[in-house]
Design an enzyme around this catalytic site. Structure first.
Site, mmCIF file in Angstrom:
data_model
loop_
_atom_site.group_PDB
_atom_site.id
_atom_site.type_symbol
_atom_site.label_atom_id
_atom_site.label_comp_id
_atom_site.label_asym_id
_atom_site.label_seq_id
_atom_site.Cartn_x
_atom_site.Cartn_y
_atom_site.Cartn_z
ATOM 1 N N GLY A 136 0.829 -1.199 0.000
ATOM 2 C CA GLY A 136 0.000 0.000 0.000
ATOM 3 C C GLY A 136 0.860 1.244 0.000
ATOM 4 C CE LYS A 191 6.170 0.768 -4.297
ATOM 5 N NZ LYS A 191 7.016 1.680 -3.544
ATOM 6 C CB ILE A 284 17.710 0.428 0.256
ATOM 7 C CG1 ILE A 284 18.857 0.067 1.222
ATOM 8 C CG2 ILE A 284 17.538 -0.635 -0.825
ATOM 9 C CD1 ILE A 284 20.232 -0.071 0.570
ATOM 10 C CD GLU A 286 14.011 -3.313 -1.880
ATOM 11 O OE1 GLU A 286 14.535 -3.902 -2.834
ATOM 12 O OE2 GLU A 286 13.973 -3.782 -0.735
#
Ligand SMILES: NC(=O)c1ccc[n+]([C@@H]2O[C@H](COP(=O)([O-])OP(=O)(O)OC[C@H]3O[C@@H](n4cnc5c(N)ncnc54)[C@H](O)[C@@H]3O)[C@@H](O)[C@H]2O)c1
Ligand SMILES: O=P(O)(O)OC[C@H](O)CO
Length: 333
Positions: A136, A191, A284, A286
């Site tokens: 989310g 995303k 980080i 991702e």
């Protein structure tokens, strides 16, 4: 249920705040002894979300992973995907027996490119029925400021997913429960790649008009990937693409200035090397690892993914960002 948290970055710290604000006692694995000593003395994490103070009566800190796992019924994983394997391999193969594992990592395992549930099934024999995912649109920084946020808890055992979600629900945190445990994880991986691309576009000085078209096309690409993936992986189920775990998370990560992925991409668009952007960010992103994993995974899946492929090629094959975006422009609808 006794909860344990693995990790000490922004997201682990935000999740620890939510759980302890709700009066839950937690065991918390923090890798670094100095960070533990600092938190015991000063009651906050010295590196991440430093404004969040903890009631130390509710928090048992330990750098011994086995100890934290043994003390927990519900184990929340919040270590960036690049380090997850190193951390989990400290555990014995039986360590997760009977545990509910809640994955808060938005990534694939680099190298094997496995979803976290598949990795845990391979190494720890963890059945999917004991596995849950938290996704989310939610930035740790806004949780720290108690700005109203929504998290989705997904698991095949919906009643158990609901009881886990209830541990997190409060005045600033609303929870949604569903069974779409594979789809939401893949959407979260994608995303991050698209947000990194949005940052590149911003760094290249594209404007808001282009960004909205870019996100529209990313959203379509995400659906195409999941639709093709679902044909061979029936457990992937059906997806509510308009739910916040899909569209919402794509939007917040592409638009928000809190986004690590967007910030990282922005530097790449401005001409930083990957190394320089990593050093500058000091957190980080991702999407960097995900772009490679997804590129390799998609060799088997075979979905049409021009945006994800462009991001991968810019980051890993040194394609010039300007040229990559000029090529993308022509295909957008
Ligand atoms: N930050 C957010 O708002 C947010 C929200 C939702 C999900 N997530 C997800 O949570 C996960 C963790 O991200 P984050 O934002 O907390 O990361 P972060 O950049 O804030 O923290 C990095 C963490 O990695 C640890 N680390 C560094 N080197 C390590 C090593 N060699 N071995 C083990 N750990 C090491 C650091 O100690 C730190 O705890 C990611 O998958 C991210 O996508 C983050
Ligand atoms: O800061 P980002 O880009 O890593 O995104 C964090 C969260 O996944 C947003 O929901």
């Amino acid at each position: 249920m006794k909860a344990g948290i693995i990790g000490s970055g922004s997201w682990a710290t935000a999740l620890a705040k939510i759980l302890t604000d709700n009066g839950n006692q937690i065991s918390w694995w923090i890798r670094n002894e100095d960070t533990i000593r600092y938190m015991q003395l000063r009651h906050h994490n010295r590196h991440y979300l430093t404004s969040v103070y903890f009631d130390t009566n509710l928090v048992k800190l330990s750098s011994h992973l086995e100890e934290v796992v043994a003390a927990s019924d519900v184990l929340v994983l919040a270590v960036p995907s690049a380090f997850l394997e190193d951390v989990m391999l400290q555990l014995s193969p039986e360590a997760l027996q009977g545990k509910k594992v809640v994955n808060a990592v938005k990534g694939l395992v680099p190298g094997s490119n496995l979803l976290i549930n598949d990795y845990l099934s391979d190494i720890f024999d963890l059945p999917l029925e004991q596995y849950y995912a938290i996704t989310g649109p939610c930035h740790a920084e806004e949780v720290a400021n108690e700005k109203l946020s929504y998290l989705t808890f997904s698991g095949l055992q919906e009643a158990a997913a609901q009881s886990i979600a209830d541990m997190f629900t409060n005045s600033y945190l609303q929870t949604i429960v569903n069974r779409d445990v594979i789809g939401v994880q893949l959407a979260a991986v994608l995303k991050n790649i698209y947000a990194l691309g949005a940052g590149i576009a911003h760094g290249l000085e594209y404007g808001d008009n282009f960004l909205s078209v870019y996100i529209t096309n990313c959203f379509r690409e995400m659906q195409q990937f999941l639709d093709v993936y679902g044909k061979d992986h029936t457990e992937a189920g059906t997806h509510n693409y308009n739910a916040s775990a899909y569209l919402g998370d794509l939007l917040v990560t592409c638009y928000s200035l809190h986004s690590r992925n967007r910030t990282f991409g922005n530097m790449i668009g401005k001409g930083y090397s990957v190394k320089a952007a990593q050093l500058e960010l000091n957190m980080i992103a991702e999407g960097y690892y995900a772009s490679k994993s997804l590129f390799e995974k998609n060799m088997e899946v075979g979905a049409y993914m021009p945006v994800a492929q462009a991001v991968y090629t810019i980051l890993w094959q040194h394609l010039n960002p300007r040229e990559a975006f000029l090529a993308l422009e022509k295909g957008f609808i």
